[in-house]
Design a protein around this motif. Sequence first.
Motif, short mmCIF file in Angstrom:
data_model
loop_
_atom_site.label_atom_id
_atom_site.label_comp_id
_atom_site.label_asym_id
_atom_site.label_seq_id
_atom_site.Cartn_x
_atom_site.Cartn_y
_atom_site.Cartn_z
N VAL A 390 0.68 -1.40 0.02
CA VAL A 390 -0.21 0.44 -0.05
C VAL A 390 0.58 0.88 -0.11
O VAL A 390 1.87 1.39 1.03
CB VAL A 390 -0.85 0.16 1.00
CG1 VAL A 390 -1.73 1.27 1.23
CG2 VAL A 390 -1.83 -1.31 1.58
N ASP A 391 0.68 2.02 -1.30
CA ASP A 391 0.85 3.53 -0.95
C ASP A 391 0.48 4.70 -0.74
O ASP A 391 -0.34 4.66 -0.14
CB ASP A 391 1.60 3.98 -2.72
CG ASP A 391 2.26 4.11 -3.00
OD1 ASP A 391 3.38 5.65 -1.64
OD2 ASP A 391 2.27 5.27 -3.48
N LEU A 392 1.62 5.49 0.63
CA LEU A 392 0.80 6.12 1.65
C LEU A 392 1.43 7.64 0.89
O LEU A 392 1.37 8.46 1.94
CB LEU A 392 0.97 5.62 3.40
CG LEU A 392 0.56 4.53 3.46
CD1 LEU A 392 0.25 4.30 4.87
CD2 LEU A 392 -1.47 4.35 2.69
N SER A 393 2.22 7.61 -0.28
CA SER A 393 2.85 8.86 -0.34
C SER A 393 1.98 9.97 -1.39
O SER A 393 1.94 11.31 -1.34
CB SER A 393 3.14 8.98 -2.05
OG SER A 393 2.84 8.08 -3.06
N GLY A 394 0.60 9.42 -1.68
CA GLY A 394 -0.55 10.38 -1.86
C GLY A 394 -1.03 11.70 -0.50
O GLY A 394 -0.74 11.64 0.38
N PRO A 395 -1.55 13.01 -1.09
CA PRO A 395 -1.79 14.01 -0.33
C PRO A 395 -2.59 13.62 0.56
O PRO A 395 -2.45 14.07 1.57
CB PRO A 395 -2.08 14.99 -1.22
CG PRO A 395 -2.60 14.46 -2.32
CD PRO A 395 -1.33 12.90 -2.63
N HIS A 396 -3.99 12.85 0.27
CA HIS A 396 -4.86 12.00 1.27
C HIS A 396 -4.52 11.46 2.17
O HIS A 396 -5.39 11.49 3.45
CB HIS A 396 -5.51 12.01 0.39
CG HIS A 396 -5.47 10.05 0.29
ND1 HIS A 396 -4.88 9.87 -1.49
CD2 HIS A 396 -5.92 9.13 0.59
CE1 HIS A 396 -4.41 8.76 -1.54
NE2 HIS A 396 -5.29 8.06 -0.83
#
Length: 465
Positions: A390-396
């Motif tokens: 899971v990639d948690l780099s997004g602004p959200h």
Amino acid sequence: MTATDQPAAEPPAPGARGPADLVVTHCTALVHDPEGRVGFAADRAIVVRDGIVAALTSSAEAARLDAVERIDAHGQVALPGLVNCHTHSPMVALRGIAEDLPVEEWFNDWIWPIESNLTDRDVALGARLACAEMIRGGVTCFADHYFAMESVADAVTDSGLRAHLGAAYFSSQGPEGRARSLEFALDHRGAADGRITTCLAPHAPYTVDDADLAAIAQLAQEHGLSVHIHAAENRDQTESSLARTGRTPIETLQRAGLLDEGVELLIAHATGLVERDLDVLGAAGGRVAVASAPRGYLKFAWDTTPVRALARLGIPVGLATDGAASNNTLDVWEAMTLTALVQKQSTGDPAWLTARQALHHATLQSAHAVGLGDTVGSLAPGRRADLILVDLSGPHTRPVHDLAATLVHSARSADVTTTIVDGKVLMRDRELLTLDVPRIAAQLEERLPELTRRAPGRRIQDYRP
């Protein structure tokens, strides 16, 4: 990794017996302690051999290993694959076909007449589209309850997913229907290189009579099969059962022997449980589990599954979506978020259900619910290598103050970048590798005029709660 998390204990160096099949490095791994509590370990590497997690070690240690395939998961979180504990995968073909209706009209006037017209080809296409949706949403295993299940088994085999399958049975089908359900379970258990497990799947106490439920219980004991059934789906159903028989749906299952020693039972929904049911379920101990699909309950204005009451009895509650005809999605990530929120609202307690508890329900508890709690559901040596990144780099999802809260309340299923089952990569960087979605969708859309036709369909059963 938060300040309260501790790194996983360093295991012995993985043995050098040829290159590993797959090594995933530089991830933060969701891990379970011996009591099943969720934590996180930073800069981990997951070593996979022969479809099994051989080691959960440091990235530095893994750098010294030879591997056929490597995935650098820097900045990503590795989770055990999510488990969808109750769905009807081919019903994605009916997604959005009957909206904003009470459940009686939804079943009687729309779904059952349409389903009676479905062909095996429709089921096959629906199941394949469903498998693609689940892979993209981080689901690695699902429990399915439908008809034409040979087509669903084929879809599972080709997609690379893991599944727990049962051929639905109604008493209106006669003894032949029960025999077909048993035949499917016996013929397909262990299929797809062991990724398919099977069960008996009587539809519900209001569609399967007492004698047939007792026969199912006996068959389950004789053949070592579990049972997957809808029961106490809502409060009206429970009250109707009490008025007709003097028993709740759960007490009907008990009377039939489905809560006896030697039967493993998965109950879908159970939003209509009453206090006397809890005593019955508690007496069954670890032989019973419940699948909860909160989105559909909100749509039908039902109560919700009493997760806290079941937790006090030690009954695992797995997360589910139900079919996309009622739930619209097969997004278990959404089910996890809704479970955390709805349980807070229904209990009036903002401290229940925590984000870490929600993650536990989505992983290890869901694995236990489908009878695979010793096989999948956690990232640990000896478990099947079913995992997601899971990639948690997004602004959200930024910044991350509490990783568990970020995963449950900020992340989305679209943040899943990679899905792996039995050590085989089914999706890499959001690209599906085993299914051709445009082709499947195009073939299914050719069938839309027929799929929306209710005549000359017949009601498979009258839904009367």
